[in-house]
Write an enzyme that holds these catalytic residues in place. Structure first.
Site, PDB file in Angstrom:
ATOM      1  N   GLU A 253       1.019  -1.197  -0.079  1.00 60.56           N
ATOM      2  CA  GLU A 253       0.058  -0.006   0.026  1.00 60.56           C
ATOM      3  C   GLU A 253       0.805   1.206  -0.104  1.00 60.56           C
ATOM      4  O   GLU A 253       0.601   2.381  -0.603  1.00 60.56           O
ATOM      5  CB  GLU A 253      -1.027  -0.062   1.240  1.00 60.56           C
ATOM      6  CG  GLU A 253      -2.025  -1.036   1.076  1.00 60.56           C
ATOM      7  CD  GLU A 253      -3.160  -0.870   0.159  1.00 60.56           C
ATOM      8  OE1 GLU A 253      -3.103   0.218  -0.490  1.00 60.56           O
ATOM      9  OE2 GLU A 253      -3.937  -1.654   0.136  1.00 60.56           O
TER      10      GLU A 253
ATOM     11  N   ASP B  69      -4.694  -9.466  -8.819  1.00 63.86           N
ATOM     12  CA  ASP B  69      -4.972  -8.617  -9.858  1.00 63.86           C
ATOM     13  C   ASP B  69      -3.995  -7.874 -10.532  1.00 63.86           C
ATOM     14  O   ASP B  69      -3.425  -7.992 -11.556  1.00 63.86           O
ATOM     15  CB  ASP B  69      -6.120  -7.675  -9.205  1.00 63.86           C
ATOM     16  CG  ASP B  69      -6.026  -7.022  -8.234  1.00 63.86           C
ATOM     17  OD1 ASP B  69      -4.797  -7.267  -7.336  1.00 63.86           O
ATOM     18  OD2 ASP B  69      -6.851  -6.159  -7.560  1.00 63.86           O
TER      19      ASP B  69
ATOM     20  N   GLU C 142     -19.140  -4.992  -4.769  1.00 60.19           N
ATOM     21  CA  GLU C 142     -17.723  -5.437  -4.630  1.00 60.19           C
ATOM     22  C   GLU C 142     -17.817  -6.875  -5.215  1.00 60.19           C
ATOM     23  O   GLU C 142     -16.740  -7.000  -6.129  1.00 60.19           O
ATOM     24  CB  GLU C 142     -17.201  -5.495  -3.182  1.00 60.19           C
ATOM     25  CG  GLU C 142     -15.836  -5.923  -2.778  1.00 60.19           C
ATOM     26  CD  GLU C 142     -15.075  -4.903  -3.102  1.00 60.19           C
ATOM     27  OE1 GLU C 142     -15.119  -3.791  -3.747  1.00 60.19           O
ATOM     28  OE2 GLU C 142     -13.621  -4.909  -2.756  1.00 60.19           O
TER      29      GLU C 142
ATOM     30  N   GLU D  81     -11.689   0.929 -10.823  1.00 64.60           N
ATOM     31  CA  GLU D  81     -11.363   0.226 -12.002  1.00 64.60           C
ATOM     32  C   GLU D  81     -12.345   0.145 -13.022  1.00 64.60           C
ATOM     33  O   GLU D  81     -11.836   0.236 -14.334  1.00 64.60           O
ATOM     34  CB  GLU D  81     -11.147  -1.266 -11.368  1.00 64.60           C
ATOM     35  CG  GLU D  81     -10.002  -1.537 -10.252  1.00 64.60           C
ATOM     36  CD  GLU D  81     -10.109  -1.131  -8.968  1.00 64.60           C
ATOM     37  OE1 GLU D  81     -11.385  -0.821  -8.484  1.00 64.60           O
ATOM     38  OE2 GLU D  81      -9.223  -1.042  -8.007  1.00 64.60           O
TER      39      GLU D  81
ATOM     40  N   THR E  31      -0.604   1.172 -10.541  1.00 70.82           N
ATOM     41  CA  THR E  31      -1.846   0.664  -9.901  1.00 70.82           C
ATOM     42  C   THR E  31      -2.871   1.512  -9.225  1.00 70.82           C
ATOM     43  O   THR E  31      -3.829   1.472  -9.073  1.00 70.82           O
ATOM     44  CB  THR E  31      -1.820  -0.809  -9.528  1.00 70.82           C
ATOM     45  OG1 THR E  31      -2.993  -1.550  -9.475  1.00 70.82           O
ATOM     46  CG2 THR E  31      -1.252  -0.700  -7.884  1.00 70.82           C
TER      47      THR E  31
HETATM   48  C1  DMJ Z   1      -6.129   0.731  -5.146  1.00 71.76           C
HETATM   49  O1  DMJ Z   1      -5.420   1.117  -4.186  1.00 71.76           O
HETATM   50  C2  DMJ Z   1      -5.381   0.273  -6.200  1.00 71.76           C
HETATM   51  O2  DMJ Z   1      -5.904   0.400  -7.638  1.00 71.76           O
HETATM   52  C3  DMJ Z   1      -5.069  -1.392  -5.899  1.00 71.76           C
HETATM   53  O3  DMJ Z   1      -4.384  -1.756  -7.112  1.00 71.76           O
HETATM   54  C4  DMJ Z   1      -6.415  -1.853  -5.958  1.00 71.76           C
HETATM   55  N1  DMJ Z   1      -7.567  -1.307  -4.972  1.00 71.76           N
HETATM   56  C5  DMJ Z   1      -7.476   0.161  -5.091  1.00 71.76           C
HETATM   57  C6  DMJ Z   1      -8.573   0.649  -5.604  1.00 71.76           C
HETATM   58  O4  DMJ Z   1      -9.751  -0.039  -5.646  1.00 71.76           O
END
Ligand code: DMJ
Length: 488
Positions: free
Chosen positions: A118, A245, A360, A379, A478
């Site tokens: 994170e 993912d 979700e 996303e 990401t």
């Molecule tokens: C974000 O922190 C990033 O996109 C991560 O890869 C997945 N989840 C959250 C958003 O949904």
């Protein structure tokens, strides 16, 4: 002689014209400008709420109007995540004061144990992106300091990273990790390596990615949880959802960003197994009324989903798909597979439309919502933006894909629907609130920083003129922080 324009032909022409206008309207510049401005205004609405009630802390709690810190001391998650979005939106004054605040108040010299993944995607990614956008050396200095403090996570017997590390002492913990947390580090660490000329950052993060790949099953899939010390899988469920993912996302993105041939090969191999064992095309009969016709006809429609399967046998274990999986059309489109990407995006939008905003998790076989929260995730918007970009691009080529322009308008329309739903259900007096349930639309007291880094950014880029950000010159990490393909 029969008249050229019979009644029927006229009816067909009028229907075609209406359809054309419906599709063309979203590209009408004024409408797009209005939407773009709305996104900026709403970004400021949430940002002002954060400033008023949570300044100096990680996140705003929008219902109780107070703040949330991830750890015993704040790490400025929201300001760092928000800064590059402000810059892209042209919010110069906010960007200047926020950058100044970060540069003078953010310190990683803290006795707290943090989650490597994170912190890497939000803070390291945010600092590097904003450094590239502003040239402010202080941001790179902060990024390098953070990178140094995170490095101990890689000191495992396998090279897979531990999940947590103390920023002051370097003590690590958390010896069961997942592909996403282990494999979503190379865009950030690799960029840091290039910018600081310290290869160690690249090598450690790349090894983590490779170590996950090397433990794929004979049919080419990875599981959900893996022991860092032994390298043994502890959960063999395979999917493209949370916990796996962005491992796949980074195989492809690092291949492009760093021209890394190993990453390219790993992506090429992985996508075959993903499509074969996780891909789940389903046909369904729908009723459509063709232009000019009065009664509906039945038509077979193919929907594409990606479900769960056991990594060793490839047997389907569940038919669930969710808000996190909705990143995959973007990755497919980036890989060049726009056909699968657009099919999957239609499925994601179907999931969104079940309750007027996406849950979700959704069982695509039974059409039941199996996890009903919505934490303001980006996303599906990200994928709409990528598909919009690639549709527009293909319509400009000499031999365009049929319907390129049409598709770009379609993704705008989809984006506009999602934007209106998003504002309608998640906005409150001081910001935006996650939903406890997309069915009841009850809000919860949370506004995660990715709202600023990702959700607002992707909505904005979807409506803004393409020149706002030259897509082909960057790779988004990401957390939607763009880093330059040509690093300086
Ligand atoms: C974000 O922190 C990033 O996109 C991560 O890869 C997945 N989840 C959250 C958003 O949904």
């Amino acid at each position: 002689m029969r008249p050229i324009l019979t009644k029927d032909r006229l009816r067909v022409l009028v229907s075609a014209l209406i359809l054309f206008l419906l599709i063309a309207t979203p590209t009408f510049p004024q409408k797009r400008v209005a939407l773009q401005n709305q996104v900026r205004t709403e970004f400021l609405h949430a940002w002002n709420g954060y400033k008023q009630y949570a300044w100096g802390h990680d996140d705003l709690k929008p219902l109780s109007k107070t703040y949330h810190d991830w750890y015993a001391e704040p790490l400025l998650m929201t300001p760092v995540d928000a800064l590059d979005t402000m810059i892209l939106m042209g919010l110069k004054d906010e960007a200047r004061t926020t950058r100044e605040y970060i540069a003078t108040h953010l310190s990683f010299d803290k006795d707290i144990s943090v989650q490597n993944f994170e912190i890497t995607i939000r803070l390291l990614g945010g600092l590097l992106s904003s450094y590239q956008l502003t040239g402010d050396q202080r941001l790179l200095t902060l990024a390098e300091d953070l990178g140094n403090r995170l490095l101990p996570v890689f000191n495992s017997p396998t090279g897979l990273p531990y999940r947590y590390v103390n920023l002051k002492t370097g003590k690590f913990s958390g010896n069961v990790t997942n592909p996403a947390e282990a494999g979503t580090l190379l865009v950030e660490f690799g960029t840091l390596a290039k910018l600081t000329h310290r290869q160690v950052f690249y090598d450690k993060a790349k090894r983590a990615l490779v170590e996950i790949y090397n433990r794929r099953s004979p049919i080419g899939l990875v599981g959900t949880w893996i022991n860092v010390d032994t390298g043994q899988w502890t959960d063999t469920d395979s999917h493209i959802s949370g916990a796996i993912d962005s491992y796949y996302e980074y195989l492809l993105k690092c291949a492009i960003l760093f021209d890394d041939r190993d990453c390219r090969r790993m992506w090429n191999e992985s996508i075959k197994a993903i499509n074969r064992y996780l891909g789940d095309p389903r046909t369904t009969e729908i009723e459509v009324i063709p232009g000019g016709a009065v009664s509906p006809i039945r038509r077979i429609q193919t929907l594409l989903w990606y479900g769960h399967a056991d990594m060793n046998s490839g047997q389907r274990t569940s038919t669930t798909y969710g808000a996190l999986d909705a990143f995959f059309p973007a990755v497919l489109a980036l890989s060049g597979d726009v056909d699968r990407a657009s099919l999957l995006q239609s499925s994601s939008f179907r999931m969104w439309s079940e309750a007027g905003i996406e849950p979700e998790e959704f069982n695509y076989q039974t059409r039941q919502i199996t996890a009903s929260g919505y934490p303001l995730r980006p996303e599906i918007v990200e994928s709409a933006y990528y598909l919009y970009h690639f549709s527009l691009e293909s319509s400009r080529r000499i031999s365009p894909r049929p319907g390129g322009d049409h598709n770009a308008a379609y993704y705008h329309q989809m984006g506009e629907t999602m934007w209106r739903d998003f504002v309608k259900y998640c906005r409150n007096a001081v910001g935006y609130a996650a939903l406890k349930s997309v069915v009841t639309k009850e809000k919860s007291d949370s506004m995660q920083s990715f709202l600023f880094a990702e959700t607002f950014k992707y909505f904005y880029l979807l409506f803004a003129p393409p020149r706002t950000l030259d897509f082909d010159t960057v790779i988004f990490n990401t957390e939607a922080h763009p880093v330059r393909r040509k690093l300086r």
